[in-house]
Design an enzyme around this catalytic site. Structure first.
Site, PDB file in Angstrom:
ATOM      1  N   ASP A 212       0.850  -1.207   0.000  1.00  0.00           N
ATOM      2  CA  ASP A 212       0.000   0.000   0.000  1.00  0.00           C
ATOM      3  C   ASP A 212       0.880   1.250   0.000  1.00  0.00           C
ATOM      4  OD1 ASP A 212      -3.187   0.609   1.070  1.00  0.00           O
ATOM      5  OD2 ASP A 212      -1.708   2.233   1.129  1.00  0.00           O
ATOM      6  N   ILE A 213       0.489   2.227  -0.838  1.00  0.00           N
ATOM      7  CA  ILE A 213       1.287   3.453  -0.988  1.00  0.00           C
ATOM      8  C   ILE A 213       1.158   4.380   0.233  1.00  0.00           C
ATOM      9  CG2 ILE A 213      -0.379   5.021  -2.078  1.00  0.00           C
ATOM     10  CD1 ILE A 213       1.785   5.585  -4.221  1.00  0.00           C
TER      11      ILE A 213
ATOM     12  N   ASN B 155     -13.186  -2.626   2.593  1.00  0.00           N
ATOM     13  CA  ASN B 155     -14.223  -1.592   2.671  1.00  0.00           C
ATOM     14  C   ASN B 155     -15.110  -1.623   1.427  1.00  0.00           C
ATOM     15  OD1 ASN B 155     -13.096  -0.575   5.093  1.00  0.00           O
ATOM     16  ND2 ASN B 155     -11.642   0.669   3.945  1.00  0.00           N
TER      17      ASN B 155
ATOM     18  N   GLN C  36     -14.307   3.399   1.848  1.00  0.00           N
ATOM     19  CA  GLN C  36     -13.676   3.004   0.581  1.00  0.00           C
ATOM     20  C   GLN C  36     -13.287   4.248  -0.218  1.00  0.00           C
ATOM     21  OE1 GLN C  36     -16.084   0.495  -1.957  1.00  0.00           O
ATOM     22  NE2 GLN C  36     -14.324  -0.133  -3.192  1.00  0.00           N
TER      23      GLN C  36
ATOM     24  N   HIS D 195     -10.535  -4.422  -2.933  1.00  0.00           N
ATOM     25  CA  HIS D 195      -9.205  -4.744  -2.403  1.00  0.00           C
ATOM     26  C   HIS D 195      -9.317  -5.161  -0.943  1.00  0.00           C
ATOM     27  CE1 HIS D 195     -10.007  -0.434  -2.056  1.00  0.00           C
ATOM     28  NE2 HIS D 195      -9.351  -0.467  -0.913  1.00  0.00           N
ATOM     29  N   PHE D 196      -8.433  -6.037  -0.568  1.00  0.00           N
ATOM     30  CA  PHE D 196      -8.328  -6.513   0.807  1.00  0.00           C
ATOM     31  C   PHE D 196      -7.045  -5.937   1.390  1.00  0.00           C
ATOM     32  CE2 PHE D 196     -10.756  -9.521  -1.610  1.00  0.00           C
ATOM     33  CZ  PHE D 196     -11.777  -9.920  -0.774  1.00  0.00           C
ATOM     34  N   HIS D 197      -7.171  -5.294   2.551  1.00  0.00           N
ATOM     35  CA  HIS D 197      -5.994  -4.786   3.250  1.00  0.00           C
ATOM     36  C   HIS D 197      -5.496  -5.848   4.224  1.00  0.00           C
ATOM     37  CE1 HIS D 197      -6.841  -0.365   2.495  1.00  0.00           C
ATOM     38  NE2 HIS D 197      -8.074  -0.836   2.363  1.00  0.00           N
TER      39      HIS D 197
HETATM   40  P1  5GP Z   1      -9.744   2.037   0.756  1.00  0.00           P
HETATM   41  O1  5GP Z   1      -9.905   3.222   1.662  1.00  0.00           O
HETATM   42  O2  5GP Z   1     -10.386   2.256  -0.598  1.00  0.00           O
HETATM   43  O3  5GP Z   1     -10.155   0.749   1.415  1.00  0.00           O
HETATM   44  O4  5GP Z   1      -8.187   1.902   0.535  1.00  0.00           O
HETATM   45  C1  5GP Z   1      -7.498   2.334  -0.596  1.00  0.00           C
HETATM   46  C2  5GP Z   1      -6.037   2.075  -0.348  1.00  0.00           C
HETATM   47  O5  5GP Z   1      -5.355   2.146  -1.597  1.00  0.00           O
HETATM   48  C3  5GP Z   1      -5.377   3.093   0.588  1.00  0.00           C
HETATM   49  O6  5GP Z   1      -4.804   2.400   1.688  1.00  0.00           O
HETATM   50  C4  5GP Z   1      -4.346   3.773  -0.290  1.00  0.00           C
HETATM   51  O7  5GP Z   1      -3.162   4.098   0.395  1.00  0.00           O
HETATM   52  C5  5GP Z   1      -4.092   2.750  -1.386  1.00  0.00           C
HETATM   53  N1  5GP Z   1      -3.695   3.315  -2.663  1.00  0.00           N
HETATM   54  C6  5GP Z   1      -4.337   4.297  -3.337  1.00  0.00           C
HETATM   55  N2  5GP Z   1      -3.689   4.567  -4.495  1.00  0.00           N
HETATM   56  C7  5GP Z   1      -2.642   3.711  -4.551  1.00  0.00           C
HETATM   57  C8  5GP Z   1      -1.582   3.514  -5.522  1.00  0.00           C
HETATM   58  O8  5GP Z   1      -1.511   4.166  -6.562  1.00  0.00           O
HETATM   59  N3  5GP Z   1      -0.676   2.554  -5.250  1.00  0.00           N
HETATM   60  C9  5GP Z   1      -0.742   1.795  -4.099  1.00  0.00           C
HETATM   61  N4  5GP Z   1       0.213   0.885  -3.936  1.00  0.00           N
HETATM   62  N5  5GP Z   1      -1.709   1.956  -3.176  1.00  0.00           N
HETATM   63  C10 5GP Z   1      -2.641   2.909  -3.390  1.00  0.00           C
END
Ligand code: 5GP
Ligand code: ZN
Length: 143
Positions: A35-36, A91, A98, A104-106
């Protein structure tokens, strides 16, 4: 094999190699990468190679592939970081937090009470009538 792509989706771009990522694992249906914006060291994402906003939109074969990858990647994250605990989070919908609308799964390591996923769990008290009604309603919605 079903497959779907969205030109405007950041995770589809990562799948296609148009945007770089720190790739951990890949097979025909799944990709895992760092994750970035990590909540903690080793925060990893697992995504189906199919553009679907929410878990309910993912075809069975991709959902199954994610299901197989999750424990494998979690084990690797735990092995690499030595984290004593971790949360797996997925999420669905903006209200649920989200931000990227490609499923996606964290995997979020937790090293102490202060690190990792921050949330407040406030348990209620199950009402017997509600439980009976809800069980029937949810079961009736199974397709
Ligand atoms: P959400 O809040 O949708 O469950 O999580 C999205 C996740 O995607 C966040 O933790 C965010 O840091 C990650 N993310 C968003 N854009 C990128 C990207 O371009 N590259 C990577 N590796 N992670 C990303
Ligand atoms: Zn996508």
């Amino acid at each position: 094999m079903a497959s779907q792509h969205d030109d405007n989706c950041i995770f589809c771009k990562i799948i296609n190699g148009d945007i770089p990522c720190h790739k951990i694992y890949e097979d025909d249906r799944v990709l895992a990468f760092i994750d970035i914006g990590p909540i903690s060291k080793g925060h990893t994402l697992i995504i189906p190679k199919y553009h679907a906003a929410e878990i309910v939109d993912v075809p069975e074969e991709y959902a199954a592939a994610c299901g197989m990858a999750i424990p494998k990647i979690a084990k690797a994250v735990q092995g690499a970081t030595g984290c004593p605990a971790y949360n797996i989070l997925q999420n669905n919908g903006q209200l649920a937090g989200q931000a990227v609308f490609h499923v996606h799964f964290h995997i979020i390591p937790r090293y102490s009470a202060e690190t990792g996923l921050n949330y407040k769990w406030i348990p209620g008290q199950l009402d017997e009538t509600d439980a009976v009604e809800m069980k029937a309603a949810i079961a009736n919605n199974l397709k």
